[in-house]
Design an enzyme around this catalytic site. Structure first.
Site, mmCIF file in Angstrom:
data_model
loop_
_atom_site.group_PDB
_atom_site.id
_atom_site.type_symbol
_atom_site.label_atom_id
_atom_site.label_comp_id
_atom_site.label_asym_id
_atom_site.label_seq_id
_atom_site.Cartn_x
_atom_site.Cartn_y
_atom_site.Cartn_z
ATOM 1 N N PRO A 68 31.465 55.776 35.964
ATOM 2 C CA PRO A 68 31.744 56.234 34.595
ATOM 3 C C PRO A 68 33.171 55.856 34.195
ATOM 4 C CG PRO A 68 31.733 58.088 36.118
ATOM 5 C CD PRO A 68 31.427 56.880 36.937
ATOM 6 N N VAL A 84 39.193 60.389 38.912
ATOM 7 C CA VAL A 84 40.458 60.663 38.232
ATOM 8 C C VAL A 84 40.184 61.431 36.950
ATOM 9 C CG1 VAL A 84 42.409 59.553 37.069
ATOM 10 C CG2 VAL A 84 41.448 58.497 39.120
ATOM 11 N N ASP A 133 37.920 55.444 36.987
ATOM 12 C CA ASP A 133 36.631 56.048 37.336
ATOM 13 C C ASP A 133 36.769 57.557 37.127
ATOM 14 O OD1 ASP A 133 34.485 57.185 38.639
ATOM 15 O OD2 ASP A 133 34.597 55.878 40.401
ATOM 16 N N HIS A 134 36.003 58.070 36.182
ATOM 17 C CA HIS A 134 36.151 59.495 35.847
ATOM 18 C C HIS A 134 35.578 60.404 36.929
ATOM 19 C CE1 HIS A 134 37.666 62.439 33.293
ATOM 20 N NE2 HIS A 134 36.958 62.269 32.199
ATOM 21 N N LYS A 135 34.896 59.801 37.922
ATOM 22 C CA LYS A 135 34.446 60.616 39.063
ATOM 23 C C LYS A 135 35.641 60.947 39.954
ATOM 24 C CE LYS A 135 31.299 58.067 41.155
ATOM 25 N NZ LYS A 135 31.234 56.721 40.589
#
Ligand code: CAO
Length: 550
Positions: A346, A526, A522-524
């Site tokens: 993501p 950060v 990567d929003h997983k």
């Protein structure tokens, strides 16, 4: 510690084969029989196992190299017990280097001899028995796939079964077109050269077509006895061409291309390889692809009954003139990786700009020095330094997520990849320990690595180990773009073109050099606040490069 040079085993008829996968890296510890690399001829893909346990000291081949029997592949450092005793006149403590051929493979390559008892082609309908071709070994091999069932209509070269030894997966194609009368073997069974596979009702037998052995049934032999002629040699088609997926017993008709170790893993995990996208050479499925597939299935969101349909293949010739242009290996691998990274990570894109007026002035001042040193100083070495410092300041960007989701791997080193556009496709050489190098060192390394990339001379090692990637399109222009994260890294920087813009300073507009950039993360791994802070810190470092030395 002694060293052993491991060489390519006897390849039989094949004079040269290509290195299509390196399964180990320098420093890796391997056990006896662990796979080291994969070689591929036009007939077979072979995993080359380690003849002994040891630690990989050096790798003498690169991906894409052509090698032949006896070529050096790699050097193993082996324990004293594994090394042969030194020659009597050699000093006992001196490390001995032995040359050892890797174990011979069990893949045969189209042996030229004619199979005994074979019959000629017959124009009349007849029932022939198709049998296992010469496997080049007396050992039994396992049937891991059966691609046909009684009643199926098949063509010449259609895959009948896939056999698997410890070292290779081989597909046995049909010699003839016809209708399958009876399948004489089953998945899980073991066969040797000459074992009967199936009975085929056929009206024509392909002459000159290398294929599995064929025998005519007794009643059909009488009709064919008039004109005996040698039947062409047996052929084992390896997974150089896609082979059918590992469905338990039913023929799938689907095609996949994978080595034995990958097939074994897929069976263990219950994965249908036909569903897995290969990221290896020639779309070969590698172990990571299987793991990635499992992960994506586990994490797949509920679709609420909606299925994403595949992009259709359209006959564009109906609209005008077209040409089919093959894609390079590199382009195909890149496409698979991009697809995986885009759909499994993501992305958040954080846009920002840095006032690089002072940096550009400084760079201009260094031009004479750069000329003297015979180098060129672009903004990229400064960007590398700034990113390494930002990674140190915000270590949450210098991680990779473990596939379990249970923890992250925190990196304590600062290796940064730089995207290099080459005529063959995109490659990402890695500059190691950026934090410890000067701007001059980095500038030299950028030039060396990008030249190597364009000449296709990069070693595997030079493309591994990055914590973060910079994709600099600045020279080409553009005001901004969203780069795709090079997973398992968790962030990437996309750099666009520096432009002079009016900036309101001290009550007036002043012309300043502004560098636009995009930080994708990567929003997983950060969160958004950290993304904003990292990008802001980077902009401050680039605006005031004195900060880089603090
Ligand atoms: N703004 C304006 N000019 C820039 C600039 C920027 N942001 N970055 C570089 N330039 C200038 C350089 O200073 C140089 O100018 P001079 O020739 O006058 O000195 C010129 O553009 C050409 O630079 P370069 O491309 O030779 O060198 P580099 O160090 O900037 O980049 C490399 C090296 C290998 C990264 C680059 O050549 C390259 O291949 N970039 C493409 C990367 C890519 O394809 N990314 C897409 C990946 S898809 O996600």
């Amino acid at each position: 510690m002694a060293t052993e040079k491991i060489t390519v085993p006897d390849l039989g008829d094949a004079s040269e084969v290509e290195v299509i996968e390196l399964l180990v890296a320098v420093g890796d510890k391997v056990e006896e029989n662990d796979s080291l690399l994969v070689l591929e001829s036009d007939k077979a893909a072979m995993e080359i196992p380690a003849p002994m346990a040891g630690v990989v000291k050096s790798i003498e081949v690169n991906l894409g190299d052509q090698v032949s029997s006896g070529s050096p592949m790699l050097t193993l450092e082996v324990g004293d017990s594994a090394s042969p005793a030194p020659a009597e006149d050699a000093p006992a403590e001196e490390p001995a280097t032995e040359t050892r051929e890797a174990p011979k493979q069990e893949v045969s390559e189209a042996p030229p001899e004619t199979a005994a008892g074979n019959q000629s082609a017959s124009d009349n309908a007849s029932v022939i028995t198709i049998s296992v071709p010469d496997l080049g070994t007396e050992d039994e091999v396992e049937i891991i796939e059966v691609h046909v069932a009684a009643g199926d209509t098949i063509d010449v070269d259609d895959p009948l079964i896939t056999l698997e030894s410890d070292k290779a997966a081989m597909e046995v194609p049909s010699t003839s077109a016809g209708t399958v009368e009876e399948v004489l073997i089953a998945v899980g069974g073991k066969v040797k050269t000459g074992a009967d596979i199936l009975k085929l009702k056929t009206s024509s037998v392909a002459v000159g077509q290398p294929a599995a052995e064929q025998k005519q049934d007794a009643n059909a032999q009488a009709a064919a006895a008039e004109k005996p002629a040698p039947t062409p040699a047996a052929k084992v088609t390896p997974p150089a061409e896609p082979v059918a997926a590992a469905a338990p017993s039913a023929p799938t008709g689907g095609k996949v291309y994978a080595g034995p170790a990958v097939r074994k893993l897929a069976r263990e995990l219950g994965v249908d390889l036909a569903q897995v996208k290969g990221s290896g050479a020639r779309s070969r499925i590698v172990k990571e692809d299987v793991h990635e597939y499992v992960k994506s299935r586990i994490n797949a969101p509920a679709t609420g009954g909606l299925q994403v349909s595949a992009v259709p293949d359209i006959d564009f010739s109906q609209f005008g003139e077209i040409e089919q242009v093959p894609r390079s290996k590199l382009q195909k691998v890149t496409a698979a990786n991009m697809q995986r990274n885009w759909s499994s990570v993501p992305h958040v894109a954080q846009f920002n700009e840095a006032d690089v007026t002072d940096l550009e002035d400084f760079r201009a001042q260094l031009k004479a020095e750069a000329d003297k040193r015979g180098t060129k100083l672009t903004p990229l070495p400064f960007l590398l330094k700034a990113v390494a410092k930002a990674l140190a300041e915000y270590p949450q960007f210098n991680v990779s997520l473990h596939s379990s989701g249970e923890y992250v791997i925190q990196k304590k080193y600062y290796h940064i990849g730089m995207a290099v556009a080459t005529p063959a496709g995109l490659v990402v050489p890695v500059i190691r320990d950026v934090d410890k190098k000067s701007v001059w060192d980095l500038s030299t390394e950028i030039i060396e690595l990008s030249n190597k990339a364009r000449d296709r001379k990069l070693s595997l090692e030079e493309m591994q180990g990055a914590c973060f990637t910079i994709s600099s399109l600045g020279a080409l222009g553009g005001t901004g773009f969203i780069p795709i994260i090079n997973a398992p890294e968790v962030a990437i920087l996309g750099v666009s073109k520096t432009e002079i813009k009016p900036v309101f300073i001290d009550g007036e507009f002043q012309p300043r050099k502004i560098l636009p950039f995009t930080l994708c993360y990567d929003h997983k791994a950060v969160n958004g606040l950290d993304g904003g802070m990292f990008a802001d810190y980077l902009a401050r470092l680039l605006s005031d490069i004195r900060q880089l030395i603090l």
